[in-house]
Design a protein around this motif. Structure first.
Motif, mmCIF file in Angstrom:
data_model
loop_
_atom_site.group_PDB
_atom_site.id
_atom_site.type_symbol
_atom_site.label_atom_id
_atom_site.label_comp_id
_atom_site.label_asym_id
_atom_site.label_seq_id
_atom_site.Cartn_x
_atom_site.Cartn_y
_atom_site.Cartn_z
ATOM 1 N N VAL A 67 0.840 -1.210 0.000
ATOM 2 C CA VAL A 67 0.000 0.000 0.000
ATOM 3 C C VAL A 67 0.872 1.257 0.000
ATOM 4 C CG1 VAL A 67 -1.605 1.346 1.426
ATOM 5 C CG2 VAL A 67 -2.016 -1.088 1.087
ATOM 6 N N VAL A 68 1.973 1.233 0.735
ATOM 7 C CA VAL A 68 2.828 2.438 0.802
ATOM 8 C C VAL A 68 3.940 2.397 -0.246
ATOM 9 C CG1 VAL A 68 2.277 2.793 3.231
ATOM 10 C CG2 VAL A 68 4.360 1.547 2.637
ATOM 11 N N GLY A 69 3.821 1.467 -1.196
ATOM 12 C CA GLY A 69 4.725 1.463 -2.346
ATOM 13 C C GLY A 69 6.113 0.920 -2.073
ATOM 14 N N GLU A 70 6.304 0.247 -0.944
ATOM 15 C CA GLU A 70 7.642 -0.281 -0.648
ATOM 16 C C GLU A 70 7.914 -1.581 -1.401
ATOM 17 O OE1 GLU A 70 10.201 0.656 2.429
ATOM 18 O OE2 GLU A 70 9.704 2.119 0.925
ATOM 19 N N ILE A 71 6.853 -2.336 -1.688
ATOM 20 C CA ILE A 71 7.069 -3.533 -2.509
ATOM 21 C C ILE A 71 6.118 -3.513 -3.712
ATOM 22 C CG2 ILE A 71 7.961 -4.965 -0.628
ATOM 23 C CD1 ILE A 71 5.313 -6.372 -0.549
ATOM 24 N N ASP A 72 6.555 -4.224 -4.723
ATOM 25 C CA ASP A 72 5.844 -4.243 -5.998
ATOM 26 C C ASP A 72 4.881 -5.425 -6.021
ATOM 27 O OD1 ASP A 72 5.027 -4.518 -8.585
ATOM 28 O OD2 ASP A 72 7.026 -4.329 -9.471
ATOM 29 N N SER A 73 3.586 -5.133 -5.805
ATOM 30 C CA SER A 73 2.603 -6.223 -5.816
ATOM 31 C C SER A 73 1.868 -6.266 -7.159
ATOM 32 C CB SER A 73 1.588 -6.040 -4.685
ATOM 33 O OG SER A 73 0.824 -4.881 -4.921
ATOM 34 N N ILE A 74 2.282 -5.402 -8.090
ATOM 35 C CA ILE A 74 1.627 -5.388 -9.403
ATOM 36 C C ILE A 74 2.307 -6.412 -10.322
ATOM 37 C CG2 ILE A 74 1.010 -3.944 -11.391
ATOM 38 C CD1 ILE A 74 -0.287 -2.948 -8.788
ATOM 39 N N ASN A 75 3.633 -6.404 -10.292
ATOM 40 C CA ASN A 75 4.383 -7.298 -11.190
ATOM 41 C C ASN A 75 4.822 -8.593 -10.517
ATOM 42 O OD1 ASN A 75 4.512 -5.534 -13.560
ATOM 43 N ND2 ASN A 75 5.605 -4.181 -12.140
ATOM 44 N N TYR A 76 4.691 -8.665 -9.200
ATOM 45 C CA TYR A 76 5.114 -9.859 -8.447
ATOM 46 C C TYR A 76 4.045 -10.215 -7.431
ATOM 47 C CZ TYR A 76 9.647 -8.271 -10.182
ATOM 48 O OH TYR A 76 10.675 -7.841 -10.987
ATOM 49 N N ASP A 77 4.106 -11.454 -6.967
ATOM 50 C CA ASP A 77 3.243 -11.866 -5.854
ATOM 51 C C ASP A 77 3.639 -11.047 -4.632
ATOM 52 O OD1 ASP A 77 2.159 -13.220 -3.614
ATOM 53 O OD2 ASP A 77 2.115 -15.101 -4.737
ATOM 54 N N VAL A 78 2.664 -10.532 -3.914
ATOM 55 C CA VAL A 78 2.967 -9.698 -2.744
ATOM 56 C C VAL A 78 3.840 -10.459 -1.737
ATOM 57 C CG1 VAL A 78 0.903 -10.305 -1.392
ATOM 58 C CG2 VAL A 78 1.889 -8.024 -1.171
ATOM 59 N N MET A 79 3.705 -11.783 -1.700
ATOM 60 C CA MET A 79 4.471 -12.597 -0.747
ATOM 61 C C MET A 79 5.960 -12.651 -1.114
ATOM 62 S SD MET A 79 2.379 -13.660 1.594
ATOM 63 C CE MET A 79 2.491 -15.291 2.327
ATOM 64 N N ASP A 80 6.290 -12.296 -2.365
ATOM 65 C CA ASP A 80 7.704 -12.323 -2.775
ATOM 66 C C ASP A 80 8.471 -11.120 -2.235
ATOM 67 O OD1 ASP A 80 7.320 -14.662 -4.085
ATOM 68 O OD2 ASP A 80 7.131 -13.771 -6.085
ATOM 69 N N ALA A 81 7.766 -10.069 -1.873
ATOM 70 C CA ALA A 81 8.382 -8.900 -1.228
ATOM 71 C C ALA A 81 9.503 -8.288 -2.062
ATOM 72 C CB ALA A 81 8.910 -9.271 0.154
ATOM 73 N N ILE A 82 9.218 -8.055 -3.340
ATOM 74 C CA ILE A 82 10.227 -7.446 -4.209
ATOM 75 C C ILE A 82 10.134 -5.916 -4.085
ATOM 76 C CG2 ILE A 82 11.084 -7.237 -6.582
ATOM 77 C CD1 ILE A 82 11.285 -10.123 -5.337
ATOM 78 N N GLN A 83 11.263 -5.333 -3.820
ATOM 79 C CA GLN A 83 11.302 -3.887 -3.546
ATOM 80 C C GLN A 83 10.830 -3.066 -4.748
ATOM 81 O OE1 GLN A 83 15.194 -2.107 -3.042
ATOM 82 N NE2 GLN A 83 14.413 -0.637 -1.578
ATOM 83 N N GLN A 84 10.071 -2.034 -4.460
ATOM 84 C CA GLN A 84 9.649 -1.085 -5.492
ATOM 85 C C GLN A 84 10.308 0.258 -5.193
ATOM 86 O OE1 GLN A 84 5.504 -0.788 -7.000
ATOM 87 N NE2 GLN A 84 5.437 1.059 -5.748
ATOM 88 N N MET A 85 10.781 0.902 -6.229
ATOM 89 C CA MET A 85 11.388 2.222 -6.021
ATOM 90 C C MET A 85 10.932 3.170 -7.121
ATOM 91 S SD MET A 85 15.226 1.648 -4.609
ATOM 92 C CE MET A 85 15.795 0.757 -6.028
ATOM 93 N N PRO A 86 10.650 4.405 -6.857
ATOM 94 C CA PRO A 86 10.603 4.933 -5.495
ATOM 95 C C PRO A 86 9.317 4.489 -4.800
ATOM 96 C CG PRO A 86 9.952 6.623 -7.057
ATOM 97 C CD PRO A 86 10.320 5.425 -7.863
ATOM 98 N N SER A 87 9.341 4.525 -3.465
ATOM 99 C CA SER A 87 8.136 4.206 -2.707
ATOM 100 C C SER A 87 7.520 5.501 -2.191
ATOM 101 C CB SER A 87 8.468 3.272 -1.552
ATOM 102 O OG SER A 87 8.834 4.003 -0.405
ATOM 103 N N PHE A 88 6.388 5.381 -1.503
ATOM 104 C CA PHE A 88 5.755 6.602 -0.958
ATOM 105 C C PHE A 88 5.953 6.670 0.553
ATOM 106 C CE2 PHE A 88 2.420 3.997 -3.261
ATOM 107 C CZ PHE A 88 2.934 4.198 -4.535
ATOM 108 N N ILE A 89 6.961 5.939 1.080
ATOM 109 C CA ILE A 89 7.118 5.843 2.536
ATOM 110 C C ILE A 89 7.351 7.215 3.176
ATOM 111 C CG2 ILE A 89 9.601 5.348 2.490
ATOM 112 C CD1 ILE A 89 7.386 3.334 4.760
ATOM 113 N N ASP A 90 7.935 8.132 2.390
ATOM 114 C CA ASP A 90 8.214 9.453 2.965
ATOM 115 C C ASP A 90 6.987 10.374 2.941
ATOM 116 O OD1 ASP A 90 8.196 9.582 0.254
ATOM 117 O OD2 ASP A 90 10.025 10.765 0.043
ATOM 118 N N GLN A 91 5.857 9.857 2.454
ATOM 119 C CA GLN A 91 4.638 10.687 2.374
ATOM 120 C C GLN A 91 3.622 10.332 3.451
ATOM 121 O OE1 GLN A 91 4.440 12.908 -0.224
ATOM 122 N NE2 GLN A 91 6.465 12.186 -0.870
#
Ligand SMILES: O=C(O)CCC(=O)C(=O)O
Length: 322
Positions: A67-91
């Motif tokens: 939800v906060v954009g730290e992992i990529d659940s669009i291109n990967y299974d959310v359980m794989d926990a693949i990092q997404q960058m940039p994320s929205f963690i600073d927002q």
């Protein structure tokens, strides 16, 4: 294979590095567990917690990180926990975010799992409590935890308390598992360090150099790969940290560290009761890592100052403060 710890290559020769041993052979032997804990400073149990309980917690937490954009659940299974960058963690409001993870039902089912609590009840000989505060850790590629003993951070109540490190999903060696310095809980050189209080005495990591501390204290660095359900319980004086996450897949590591003690013993008041700002001073949120948030003191590294809306303080984002 190359393993990095605080950015340094570990010496993987047999005298300097080894594998943690499993204590499943003594799962039902209390006296043997006490003896081994005394000697080794840790007990590793494979599959102590039901795997499905752990995987439910993983999904609960990973969805929040998606939800906060730290992992990529669009291109990967959310359980794989693949990092997404940039994320929205600073927002986002980090105080609410971290509380939502810490208080999640599935996460609490893991740290209060009957098998884990049952182990501590037998080991300690009474009803067991864990702290109100918990340390779920989401560790991105490039991140890891410094070298320390837990007692200096959590020893204000009883000293008869124990740490448990719980992988919430598998953790391969390259993803930054816990690493401990063999026999360090028995060192005769650390009495002054263990007597300190990290907040009162303002101390940081014990060392930033895994090779020199090993030289000084002796012992091999020990680690292993972990699977969902495994738990390592350890002496709060044991010197440890975590390997750097160097996952080539950019998989983030999700684990939890929690503390257990007898319920009748006094609790460390930093982590129990009012846990809104355990270290005091300016309001901070427990957010290990986030590489762009540099400029913190070592001790502060996991605790980031936040603004009045709970967002990362602008000074950490390289912006002028207003
Ligand atoms: O998981 C980590 O990176 C560090 C864990 C730790 O320091 C602990 O369990 O006390």
């Amino acid at each position: 294979m190359e393993l990095l710890f605080r950015g340094k290559k570990l010496d993987l020769s047999s005298g300097k590095f080894g594998s943690m041993r499993s204590s499943n052979d003594i799962l039902n032997h209390l006296e043997a567990q006490k003896q081994r804990m005394k000697e080794d400073g840790y007990l590793l149990f494979r599959k102590l917690i039901p795997e499905h309980t752990v995987l439910e917690a993983r999904r609960e937490i990973m969805l929040k990180y998606a939800v906060v954009g730290e992992i990529d659940s669009i291109n990967y299974d959310v359980m794989d926990a693949i990092q997404q960058m940039p994320s929205f963690i600073d927002q986002i409001n980090l105080l609410a975010f971290t509380e939502s993870i810490r208080t999640g039902k599935a996460y609490n089912d893991v740290i209060m799992s009957a098998n884990l609590i049952g182990f501590f009840e037998r080991f300690l000989g009474g009803k067991v409590a864990t702290f109100d505060f918990k340390w779920p850790r989401f560790v991105r590629p490039g991140e890891g935890t410094g070298i320390h003993s837990d007692i200096v951070y959590i020893g204000r109540g009883t000293k008869n308390l124990w740490s448990a490190w719980i992988p919430i999903g598998g953790v391969a060696l390259e993803e930054g598992p816990l690493i401990i310095l063999e026999g360090s809980h028995l060192s005769t050189k650390l009495d002054r360090y263990w007597a300190a209080d990290a907040d009162r005495d303002k101390i940081g990591w014990l060392s930033d150099d895994p090779l020199s501390i090993q030289e000084e204290l002796g012992g091999r660095w020990l680690t292993t790969e972990f699977g969902a359900g495994d738990v390592i319980c350890f002496d709060t004086r044991l010197v440890h940290g975590s390997l750097d996450n160097v996952s080539p897949k950019r998989r983030c590591r999700l684990t939890s560290d929690t503390r257990y003690q007898l319920a009748r013993d006094p609790l460390d008041d930093r982590w129990n009761g009012d846990i809104s700002n355990p270290h005091g001073g300016r309001q901070k949120a427990f957010v290990p890592g986030i590489m762009k948030a540099t400029g913190n003191e070592e001790f502060e590294e996991e605790w980031k100052p936040v603004d009045e809306r709970g967002r990362l303080a602008s000074s950490l984002l390289g912006e002028e403060s207003v």
